[in-house]
Write an enzyme that holds these catalytic residues in place. Structure first.
Site, PDB file in Angstrom:
ATOM      1  N   ASP A   1      -3.623  -3.912   2.201  1.00 13.85           N
ATOM      2  CA  ASP A   1      -2.774  -4.128   1.028  1.00 13.85           C
ATOM      3  C   ASP A   1      -2.188  -2.794   0.581  1.00 13.85           C
ATOM      4  OD1 ASP A   1      -1.527  -5.236  -1.118  1.00 13.85           O
ATOM      5  OD2 ASP A   1      -3.334  -5.853  -2.177  1.00 13.85           O
ATOM      6  N   ASP A   2      -0.848  -2.677   0.639  1.00 11.87           N
ATOM      7  CA  ASP A   2      -0.133  -1.473   0.188  1.00 11.87           C
ATOM      8  C   ASP A   2      -0.392  -0.259   1.084  1.00 11.87           C
ATOM      9  OD1 ASP A   2       0.529  -3.137  -1.851  1.00 11.87           O
ATOM     10  OD2 ASP A   2      -0.092  -1.818  -3.474  1.00 11.87           O
TER      11      ASP A   2
ATOM     12  N   CYS B   1       4.110  -7.580  -2.729  1.00 10.32           N
ATOM     13  CA  CYS B   1       2.913  -8.248  -2.208  1.00 10.32           C
ATOM     14  C   CYS B   1       3.129  -9.732  -1.959  1.00 10.32           C
ATOM     15  CB  CYS B   1       1.742  -8.039  -3.170  1.00 10.32           C
ATOM     16  SG  CYS B   1       1.162  -6.332  -3.272  1.00 10.32           S
TER      17      CYS B   1
ATOM     18  N   ASP C   1       0.844  -5.502   4.365  1.00 11.77           N
ATOM     19  CA  ASP C   1       1.861  -6.377   3.775  1.00 11.77           C
ATOM     20  C   ASP C   1       3.132  -5.620   3.423  1.00 11.77           C
ATOM     21  OD1 ASP C   1       0.702  -4.923   1.767  1.00 11.77           O
ATOM     22  OD2 ASP C   1       0.353  -6.620   0.428  1.00 11.77           O
ATOM     23  N   HIS C   2       3.069  -4.309   3.193  1.00  9.98           N
ATOM     24  CA  HIS C   2       4.245  -3.464   2.963  1.00  9.98           C
ATOM     25  C   HIS C   2       3.788  -2.017   2.863  1.00  9.98           C
ATOM     26  CE1 HIS C   2       2.961  -3.207  -1.215  1.00  9.98           C
ATOM     27  NE2 HIS C   2       2.886  -4.531  -1.228  1.00  9.98           N
TER      28      HIS C   2
END
Length: 913
Positions: A67-68, A103, A332-333
Site C-alpha cells: 500500500d503506497d 487507493c 496499488d500506486h
C-alpha cells in the site's frame, strides 16, 4: 612403594582413560552422523512423497500487494529478500503503471480490470465500496471467475478504504478482510463473517505478520485437504501506508537514508505547473526533517513485508508447489516525499506517483528477465484469469500480460508480439460535476460567438417549458417582459390571489399540518368515543394579539365539555381569565389519590406502602399496574407540555407590544388589536370560515394607507430606541485579544484544499517525532485531470488536461524528472492529435477500444478544432494555425510564465475538460 612405581601407575591410568575417551568420541560421532543421515532420509522421503502426490493441473496464483509503495524513490533497494526471490528468480516489469494514483480507485481497477470511468470509483470516498459498487462491479471481480473454475480463493489484508466489514465480497472462499483503511495496531477484521478486534500486542496483533501467518496456514490446509485443487490468494499488506508503525526489531534501521531526495525533491515553486504546485513553495526545515523521518519509517515497515515474501516462498518450496505457482509482487500506486515541495501523498499524474514495482515468477517465465512494455493495474485481472485458464470477459479494459512473460524465452516471438502491444494509456483522477459542465457549455458558447448577447440567451431559455409563464405548480422561474419589452427571469411566487390594488392586509395565521395532526390525536385520545362530535372539529388555534400592552394568546376551540368523561379519560380546560392552560387530574381520576396514599415517600427518601400490598400478591400486582399506568399518563402530559413549549418558542414576539394598529412602511405586515376583556369573557370566537370572510374587510386600501403610514412614523419615532448592550462606534473601545500561545495547527483546513496536521503524538512507535506540530496542504480540489502517457522507441511523454483548463506536456526523453512544462514545444497538429487521443481513451470500453497506439494510421489527417487554448481578457478572438501563436496570448500563470501570481483566464472551448 617407590616413587617411580607410583608415577608409572598414574601414567598407565591416564593412557587407558585417553584411549577409552577417544573410543567414546568416535562412537558419539558415528551416532550423530547416523542421526543426520536418518533426518536427511526422512526429509527426502517427505519431499519425494509430496512430489509424487498428484498436483492440480492448473497453477496456483499468489498476489502480494503493498500500500503506497514507491519505486522511483528507491524503496525496493531495501528489500533484499524480495529482490532475490522475485527479480533474480522471475521477471521485472520496469514500465508498470497505475491508471489512477489513489487507493480505492486503483484497487477497484485491480479487482475488475476496468478503467475508473467504467467502474465509477473516482476517489477514496466517492462510490468506494458503495451499494452500487457491490451490486454491479464487485460481483464481476476476478475471484468470482476463479472460484467458479475450481480455485480455492483467499483474501488477506486491506480490501477497500470504505469497506465496513458487514459482508464477505463474492468469490472469496477464505476471507480475512481489514475493516476500513490500513493500520498496524488497534484495528478490526472480518474473519469469514465474524468481526474480530485486535489491539497493540506485537506478537498477536501486528497486521503484516498476521496476514503472512494466516495466508500460509490457508495454503497448507488447502494442499493438505484439497491437493488436487489450485489455490489463488491475495496478500494485501498495509505497509508502507500510515501510520508507519514498524515491527520492534526494525525500528533502529536506516537512520541516515536519503534515497527519496530525487532531482525533483524540494523543486519549488513551479509556476509552469498546475494550480497546487504554483502555490507550493520550498519546504521549511521542519518539513525537510519530516520527509526524512517519514522515509525512514516507511522503509522500516517494508522489512516485515520482505519477511512475509520469504515466508510464502519457503512454504511453496516445502510443499513442492513452487514450480507450479505464479507469484506476483506489486503496489496499488506510488508515492512522493518532498517532490515539487509536496511533503507527502499521491494523486499526482507524475511518474513518482503512477509508477509501481512489479515482479512476477512462475511457469514459463525466464529468471532475470526485464520486460519494458507498458503494464497497467487493469492488466492484472485478465492476466490472472488467463493464468487460471478462464476466458477473459469483454467488459475488462486491460489485456493479459501472459504473452509478454512467456515470450521472454522466444525473442523472435517477442518482437512479433511487441508491435501489437499498447504504448499509450490513460491517466484519470476525479470527475466533472454538472455545475462544471453547465459552466463549460456557457463559456464555450461565448468563446465561439454563439448566443453572445444576454437577450439571445434569454430568448433561447424562455422557449423551454420549465420557464414559461404563468407559473405552474412546483415551477421555480418564469419568463416575463418588463416595461420596456425585454425578457427577464422572475421567481414564481405562490399563491396567486385577486386582491384590490394598493391594499395592505393583515397576515393570516395558517395552522401547519403537524399542529392539526397533534390536535386531532388529542381529541381522539381525550374525547369519549360514544359521544364524539359528529361535525368536523374546529381545531384549537393560538392567535397572537396585543391586549393592554401585554402579549397573550386568543384561544379558539370547540366546546367539548359535553363529550368529556367524568373520571375515565383526560380532560383539558381553558382558563380565559389567566390566559393559560390548566390540566386536570389524570385519567385515574379520584382513584389517583388513593393510589398515591397507599404508598408514600418518607422524609429520608424511602418508600413505605400499606401492609396489604406486601402480603397479597394480587394487591401488589394491581397497585403496580396502576402505578405503571399513572407513569404513562404523566409521561404523555409531559410530551404535550413540551409541544406547547415549542409552540410558544415559535410564536415569541420580536417587537415591543403596541396598543394600536401598526402598518409597516413597506406595506407588508399589519398587526391588529382584535379583542378586549369583554370579548374574551364571551367564550369562543368564530370559526375559520367566518375569519376568511372578514379578511378582505380588514384590508386597508387607497388613501387609508397614507394615513396609517403617518401614524406609524409618529409611533416609530417614539418607540424606536437604541439596542442595549452595544456602544456607538466612536465610544467603543478596541477588542483586546488575550495573549496566548500560537497554535500552528489551528484553522489548518483551507478552502478548496486538502490539508493535514502533524504533531508529537502522531506516531506511537519509535522513532518518535519531537520537532513540534505543523500544518501542510499537499492537494487541492481542482487537481482533477486526464492525461495521456506514451512510451515507445521514439517517444516518452506525458500530456495532461486539468479541469481548470490548464495544459501540461513533459518530454521525458529530455527531461526525465518532469521539471519543465514543454507545451510551448508542441505544434498545433501535435496538440490536436493528443487531444483527440485523450478524448478517445476517456470514452473507451473494453480492451479493444482501450488499446491505443500513439501513431495515427497513414492517410488520416487531424481535423481542425475550435479555439482550444484559454484566452487572456481583452485579447479578442485568436485565429491561428500554430500553437505558438496562440500561446503568446496566454495570461500570467497559465502556461510557461515564470512568475508565481496566476491570473484569471477563460475556460477553454469544447472538449478541454
Amino acid at each position: 612403594m617407590h616413587f617411580c612405581d607410583i608415577r608409572t601407575a598414574v601414567l598407565a591410568f591416564l593412557c587407558v582413560s585417553a584411549v577409552s575417551y577417544v573410543g567414546d568420541a568416535r562412537t558419539r560421532g558415528r551416532e550423530v552422523s547416523r542421526t543426520r543421515q536418518d533426518d536427511d532420509e526422512a526429509n527426502s522421503r517427505v519431499y519425494a512423497r509430496r512430489h509424487r502426490r498428484k498436483k492440480s493441473e492448473k497453477p496456483n496464483i499468489v498476489i502480494i500487494m503493498t500500500d503506497d509503495q514507491d519505486v522511483l524513490l528507491g524503496s525496493m533497494n531495501y528489500m533484499p529478500k524480495t529482490l532475490k526471490i522475485m527479480q533474480e528468480g522471475g521477471a521485472t516489469l520496469s514500465n508498470a503503471f497505475v491508471t489512477t494514483p489513489m487507493c480505492c480507485p486503483s484497487r477497484s481497477s485491480f479487482l475488475t480490470g476496468m478503467y475508473v470511468h467504467n467502474h465509477n470509483v473516482y476517489t477514496n470516498n466517492d462510490n468506494c465500496s458503495s451499494i452500487q459498487w457491490q451490486q454491479t462491479h464487485e460481483t464481476r471481480n476476478f475471484a468470482t471467475y476463479l472460484s467458479n473454475a475450481g480455485y480455492r480463493t483467499g483474501f488477506f489484508g486491506k480490501y477497500l478504504n470504505e469497506y465496513n466489514g458487514t459482508y464477505i465480497p463474492p468469490g472469496w472462499r477464505e476471507w480475512v478482510g481489514l475493516i476500513r483503511n490500513s493500520r498496524f495496531y488497534n484495528y478490526s477484521i472480518n474473519f469469514n463473517g465474524k468481526k474480530i478486534k485486535h489491539y497493540d500486542n506485537y506478537y498477536k496483533d501486528y497486521l503484516t505478520d498476521l496476514i503472512a501467518n494466516d495466508s500460509v496456514t490457508f495454503l497448507k490446509q488447502s494442499k493438505q485437504y484439497f491437493p488436487n485443487r489450485p489455490v489463488a490468494m491475495v496478500l494485501s499488506m498495509p505497509a508502507p501506508h500510515g501510520p508507519e508503525d514498524a515491527a520492534p526489531q526494525y525500528q533502529h534501521l536506516f537512520p541516515n537514508v536519503t534515497s527519496h531526495r530525487t532531482p525533483s525533491w524540494n523543486h519549488a515553486p513551479n509556476p509552469d505547473k498546475q494550480w497546487i504546485l504554483q502555490y507550493t513553495g520550498k519546504m521549511e526545515p521542519i518539513h525537510i526533517a519530516f520527509t526524512d523521518m517519514l522515509s525512514r519509517k516507511r522503509l522500516q515497515t517494508l522489512q516485515s513485508v520482505d519477511d512475509a515474501v520469504e515466508k510464502v516462498y519457503k512454504e511453496l518450496r516445502n510443499l513442492g508447489e513452487l514450480d507450479n505457482t505464479y507469484l506476483l509482487f506489486t503496489s496499488d500506486h506510488g508515492y512522493h516525499l518532498g517532490q515539487y515541495g509536496l511533503l507527502k501523498g499521491k494523486a499526482m499524474p507524475y511518474d513518482f506517483d503512477i509508477r509501481v514495482p512489479f515482479y512476477i515468477r512462475g511457469p514459463g517465465i525466464a529468471p532475470g528477465t526485464d520486460i519494458r512494455n507498458i503494464v497497467l493495474n487493469i492488466d492484472l485481472a485478465p492476466s490472472i484469469l488467463e493464468m487460471g485458464g478462464v476466458a477473459i470477459p469483454d467488459h475488462m479494459d486491460g489485456k493479459s500480460m501472459l504473452k509478454l512473460l512467456t515470450a521472454s524465452r522466444d525473442p523472435a516471438g517477442a518482437a512479433k508480439r511487441k508491435k501489437a502491444w499498447r504504448d499509450t494509456f490513460l491517466l484519470e483522477r476525479g470527475k466533472i460535476t454538472m455545475k462544471k459542465i453547465k459552466a463549460r457549455e456557457q463559456l464555450e458558447a461565448e468563446k465561439n460567438n454563439i448566443l453572445h448577447t444576454k437577450e439571445s440567451r434569454l430568448s433561447l431559455q424562455c422557449t423551454k417549458t420549465q420557464f414559461r409563464s404563468p407559473c405552474r405548480p412546483k415551477q421555480k422561474w418564469e419568463c416575463k417582459r418588463d416595461s420596456k419589452g425585454r425578457l427577464r427571469m422572475h421567481k414564481c411566487r405562490y399563491p396567486y390571489r385577486d386582491k384590490p390594488k394598493n391594499c395592505v392586509c393583515p397576515p393570516k395565521i395558517i395552522m401547519n399540518k403537524s399542529e392539526k395532526r397533534n390536535q386531532r390525536q388529542f381529541l381522539k385520545n381525550n374525547v369519549n368515543q360514544p359521544h364524539r362530535l359528529k361535525t368536523k372539529a374546529h381545531f384549537i388555534r393560538a392567535e397572537r394579539s396585543v391586549v393592554e400592552g401585554h402579549s397573550s394568546y386568543q384561544l379558539q376551540d370547540v366546546d367539548v365539555s359535553d363529550t368529556l368523561a367524568d373520571s375515565q379519560h383526560h380532560a383539558v380546560r381553558r382558563s380565559i381569565n389567566n390566559k393559560r392552560y390548566v390540566f386536570p387530574r389524570d385519567a385515574a381520576g379520584a382513584d389517583t389519590e388513593h393510589i398515591v396514599k397507599r404508598c408514600r415517600v418518607l422524609a429520608n427518601n424511602t418508600v413505605a406502602c400499606d401492609k396489604e400490598i406486601y402480603e397479597s400478591r394480587d394487591s401488589w400486582k394491581t397497585h403496580k399496574m396502576a402505578i405503571d399506568h399513572l407513569i404513562e399518563q404523566y409521561r404523555w402530559q409531559i410530551e404535550k407540555l413540551k409541544g406547547i413549549r415549542q409552540h410558544l418558542k415559535r410564536g415569541k414576539p420580536t417587537e415591543p407590544p403596541q396598543t394600536e394598529i401598526i402598518v409597516t412602511t413597506k406595506r407588508t405586515l399589519v398587526t391588529r388589536v382584535v379583542a378586549s376583556e369583554e370579548a374574551d369573557e364571551g367564550g369562543s370566537t368564530q370559526g375559520s370560515k367566518e375569519e376568511n370572510e372578514q379578511d378582505d374587510d380588514q384590508c386597508i386600501c387607497g388613501e387609508n394607507i397614507a394615513q396609517q403610514d403617518e401614524r406609524h412614523s409618529e409611533s416609530e419615532a417614539v418607540t424606536k430606541q437604541p439596542r442595549r448592550g452595544k456602544k456607538n462606534k466612536e465610544g467603543a473601545p478596541k477588542h483586546r485579544r488575550r495573549n496566548r500561545r500560537k497554535d500552528v495547527t489551528r484553522d489548518c483546513n483551507q478552502p478548496y484544499m486538502k490539508c493535514f496536521t502533524h504533531d508529537n503524538s502522531h506516531w506511537r512507535t519509535a522513532p518518535l517525532w519531537n520537532y513540534g506540530p505543523f500544518c501542510f496542504c499537499p492537494n487541492s480540489n481542482n487537481n482533477t485531470y486526464w492525461c495521456v502517457r506514451t512510451i515507445n522507441e521514439t517517444h516518452n511523454f506525458l500530456y495532461c488536461e486539468f479541469i481548470t483548463g490548464f495544459i501540461s506536456y513533459y518530454n521525458l526523453m529530455k527531461d526525465p524528472d518532469q521539471l519543465r512544462n514543454a507545451v510551448h514545444d508542441l505544434s498545433y497538429g501535435m496538440l490536436q492529435q493528443l487531444h483527440e487521443t485523450l478524448n478517445h481513451l476517456r470514452a473507451c470500453r473494453g480492451a479493444k477500444q482501450c488499446t491505443v497506439h500513439s501513431r495515427l494510421p497513414e492517410g488520416i489527417k487531424p481535423k481542425p478544432l475550435p479555439v482550444l487554448i484559454p484566452l487572456a481578457e481583452g485579447s479578442g478572438d485568436v485565429e491561428s494555425t500554430g500553437v505558438t501563436d496562440v500561446l503568446r496570448h496566454l495570461p500570467t500563470g497559465v502556461i510557461g510564465d515564470r512568475t508565481r501570481k496566476p491570473a484569471t483566464y477563460n475556460v477553454p472551448s469544447k472538449g478541454f475538460y
